[in-house]
Design an enzyme around this catalytic site. Sequence first.
Site, short mmCIF file in Angstrom:
data_model
loop_
_atom_site.label_atom_id
_atom_site.label_comp_id
_atom_site.label_asym_id
_atom_site.label_seq_id
_atom_site.Cartn_x
_atom_site.Cartn_y
_atom_site.Cartn_z
N TYR A 9 0.82 -1.20 0.00
CA TYR A 9 0.00 0.00 0.00
C TYR A 9 0.87 1.27 0.00
O TYR A 9 0.49 2.28 0.56
CB TYR A 9 -0.94 0.00 1.21
CG TYR A 9 -2.00 -1.07 1.13
CD1 TYR A 9 -3.10 -0.93 0.30
CD2 TYR A 9 -1.88 -2.23 1.88
CE1 TYR A 9 -4.07 -1.92 0.21
CE2 TYR A 9 -2.84 -3.23 1.81
CZ TYR A 9 -3.93 -3.07 0.96
OH TYR A 9 -4.88 -4.05 0.88
N TYR A 49 -11.16 -0.50 0.45
CA TYR A 49 -11.14 -0.37 1.90
C TYR A 49 -9.86 0.31 2.38
O TYR A 49 -9.78 0.79 3.50
CB TYR A 49 -11.31 -1.74 2.56
CG TYR A 49 -10.06 -2.35 3.16
CD1 TYR A 49 -9.81 -2.28 4.52
CD2 TYR A 49 -9.12 -3.01 2.36
CE1 TYR A 49 -8.67 -2.82 5.07
CE2 TYR A 49 -7.98 -3.56 2.90
CZ TYR A 49 -7.75 -3.46 4.26
OH TYR A 49 -6.62 -4.01 4.81
N ARG A 50 -8.85 0.36 1.51
CA ARG A 50 -7.54 0.88 1.89
C ARG A 50 -6.83 1.32 0.62
O ARG A 50 -6.98 0.68 -0.42
CB ARG A 50 -6.75 -0.20 2.62
CG ARG A 50 -5.51 0.26 3.33
CD ARG A 50 -5.00 -0.87 4.20
NE ARG A 50 -3.77 -0.55 4.89
CZ ARG A 50 -3.15 -1.36 5.73
NH1 ARG A 50 -3.68 -2.55 5.99
NH2 ARG A 50 -2.03 -1.01 6.32
N ASP A 52 -0.82 -10.52 10.53
CA ASP A 52 0.04 -11.63 10.12
C ASP A 52 1.52 -11.37 10.37
O ASP A 52 2.26 -12.30 10.69
CB ASP A 52 -0.16 -11.92 8.62
CG ASP A 52 -1.43 -12.69 8.35
OD1 ASP A 52 -1.96 -13.31 9.27
OD2 ASP A 52 -1.90 -12.66 7.20
N HIS A 55 4.68 -6.44 -4.51
CA HIS A 55 3.27 -6.56 -4.88
C HIS A 55 2.57 -5.24 -4.59
O HIS A 55 2.98 -4.46 -3.73
CB HIS A 55 2.59 -7.71 -4.13
CG HIS A 55 2.62 -7.60 -2.63
ND1 HIS A 55 1.62 -7.01 -1.90
CD2 HIS A 55 3.55 -8.01 -1.72
CE1 HIS A 55 1.92 -7.07 -0.62
NE2 HIS A 55 3.08 -7.67 -0.48
#
Length: 535
Positions: A97, A477-478, A155, A395
């Site tokens: 992100y 959502y983000r 995580d 990613h």
Amino acid sequence: MSENSKTLRPTPPGVTEAGLDAALAAFAAAIGPDKVSTDPELLKEFQDPYQVPGTATNLPSAVVTPTSVEEVQAIVRLANEHTVPLWPISRGKNNGYGGAAPWVRGAVMVSFLAMNKVEINEELGYAMVEPGVSWFDLHDAIEEGGHDLVASIVDIGWGGVVSNTVEHGLTYMPNSLDQAAHCGFEVVLPNGELYRTGSGGMDNNPTWPLYKRGLGPTTTELFMQSNYGIVTKMGYWLMPKPEVYMPLWLQVWDDSQMPAVVDALRELMLAKVIDMRPQLSNTLIMASMLTSRAEWFEGTGPMPEEIIDKLAKELGLGRWMMRFALYGDEAVVDHNYARLRARFLQIPSVQLMGQKYSAEEWETLPNPHERVQIGVPSLDLYKMAGWSGGDEGGHVDFSPVIPLTAKHAKEAQELFEKLCHEAGLDYLGGMLPINARSTTFINVIPFDTKNPEQVHRAYEHAKHMVEVAGKMGYGEYRLHPYFADTAMDQFGFNDHIQLRFNEQLKDLIDPNGIIAPGKSGIWGSRLRAAGFPQQ
């Protein structure tokens, strides 16, 4: 690109190098020169690691490291005086992100590594944490204090409890549903004043970390995914240790049965048989935590179906796999497990397995997936980033929210898989329910950072997916900064009233656009007048 962004040294918009030097000198005088740094090696930590090496442009000019809320207040006041934007960063990496990079070149990072105090109240089951507290720190404080409590965690244990929460980050235990674990924020406002949300508006109110509201409007949510202030303290609810913890795995061997599993999951969550946040992932997401693409397929384009089938069978993953858990008294866990079997095993190709554990066993469970659902942090699940490119893999994540129904899951899955394959990329998809009625449909778009064309294609693909999903009514959502403004543009109801309202608040409380300009597409009047967002 502005003139400042073409110089060798990153400087903020509208600020000269001399002006930046004056601001940094003022910071050093206020909080100590040892807490202000322009060391290039240190500043490398505040970049997006998932860009082509050497191409990052959103670079910080400096980092300040306060040790108290009073120092944060001083930094904010001086930033206003010198019109230097600040970018707060807790301690996580925000990978996928945008990393820890500021959204505006030349911003000064505010690092909270030195503000890591934890206070735990076992009687009422909560922790009060500063923004530098990591998931490891919170877990260790619980264990060292001998508290009969567990925390819902993420995580990867290096992240910050505050930063993950204010980003709507997803954890897994019952308190995590609808991001419900936080209660009570202490915030440094853009003018440097100290503000407390909810019951914290009253001096010495003992319910500040216990009751989410106060008198009048409840403003806590205004400081989540926004740039209206800097959260310097937060209450975080913990869960009493259950008698039994039962991690569960559900495998779906027929790809077409995934929607049926989603309907069953919704029913069981609504009935509170499953009272936590499951993780339903396709083969390649699960595989990315165990292996790499190159070990199975070295060709170009999406991995062929026959290779995915082979991988699913040899690694024992299935075409979809759900990680979830039961918690509570053993009799209740046994009863709910029987209900799970009765419902899920009606679906063809589904297998369900699990094992019960007592508290003495949780810390040493061999599977990190099973440890994380009972609050034991690690770094063992970080391997995902290397699916394409190994150590230099990366990613970008695209994560819309959809209704938790078979119909929507099937439509979204088919669309996102098709779009990924059209872009020549592997499809790594999964669902993390926000609650019993909605879920994020997370798309992890992998690439090799050594391949500039592939990196560019992945980012453009993510941006395109945002637009396509927006037309279906699915919003993010983000946000990743690369497509933040595009994502916010999808919220077009009543001529984009949501963004216009957000901007009105920003212009009122932060007229200089000091706190995290650009965050969630909210720029503030000064930078909008200067041409932001820049295309």
